[in-house]
Design a protein around this motif. Structure first.
Motif, short mmCIF file in Angstrom:
data_model
loop_
_atom_site.label_atom_id
_atom_site.label_comp_id
_atom_site.label_asym_id
_atom_site.label_seq_id
_atom_site.Cartn_x
_atom_site.Cartn_y
_atom_site.Cartn_z
N MET A 1 0.83 -1.18 0.00
CA MET A 1 0.00 0.00 0.00
C MET A 1 0.89 1.25 0.00
N GLU A 2 0.52 2.24 -0.77
CA GLU A 2 1.29 3.48 -0.86
C GLU A 2 1.15 4.27 0.43
N ASN A 3 2.25 4.91 0.84
CA ASN A 3 2.22 5.75 2.03
C ASN A 3 1.36 6.98 1.78
N PRO A 4 0.59 7.39 2.78
CA PRO A 4 -0.19 8.61 2.61
C PRO A 4 0.72 9.83 2.61
N LYS A 5 0.28 10.88 2.01
CA LYS A 5 1.06 12.13 2.03
C LYS A 5 1.07 12.67 3.45
N ILE A 6 2.12 13.39 3.76
CA ILE A 6 2.25 14.06 5.05
C ILE A 6 2.14 15.55 4.79
N GLY A 7 1.33 16.23 5.58
CA GLY A 7 1.21 17.68 5.48
C GLY A 7 2.26 18.36 6.32
N VAL A 8 2.86 19.41 5.79
CA VAL A 8 3.80 20.23 6.55
C VAL A 8 3.23 21.64 6.55
#
Length: 134
Positions: free
Chosen positions: A1-8
């Protein structure tokens, strides 16, 4: 499964060096060091009813990058979307220089300021990697 994006979500303060460093380091992480893994959330828009950014932060991990101990990015995220996954406070990382020095133009960075951007970007990357379990 692809990693979710992280918000900065980075500081938008213009009154101190820490604000400029936070924005530049976030950009460097997003564009160069962890491209495709992180997205930048706009703090002014976030505070002014930025629905998309707030919804993103409710569903994805967020790292707050604050220029000083006021922690505006972290506090706004907590207020509008819930807890942050992690945080960087530049004055804790670099010291009072980030708070006490005058703001600078991003076009006229000196070597020591570029080194500070790299140091902050490295810390953001460390936190991104930790969230991804690397």
């Amino acid at each position: 499964m692809e990693n979710p994006k992280i918000g900065v979500i980075s500081c938008s303060g213009e009154e101190c060096l820490g604000g400029t460093l936070s924005r530049m380091a976030t950009r460097k992480v997003m564009d160069e060091l962890r491209s495709g893994e992180v997205v930048s959330l706009c703090l002014p828009l976030y505070i002014a009813r930025g629905g998309e950014d707030r919804e993103f932060a409710k569903k994805h991990p967020v790292i707050a990058v604050d220029g000083c101990e006021k922690c505006c990015a972290k506090e706004a995220t907590i207020k509008y979307s819930g807890e942050v996954k992690d945080a960087v406070v530049i004055t804790d990382l670099i010291g009072d220089t980030a708070r006490d020095n005058e703001p600078i133009s991003m076009r006229h960075l000196r070597t020591n300021e570029k080194d500070m951007v790299d140091q902050v970007a490295k810390e953001i990357c460390r936190k991104v990697d930790s969230i991804y379990g690397r």
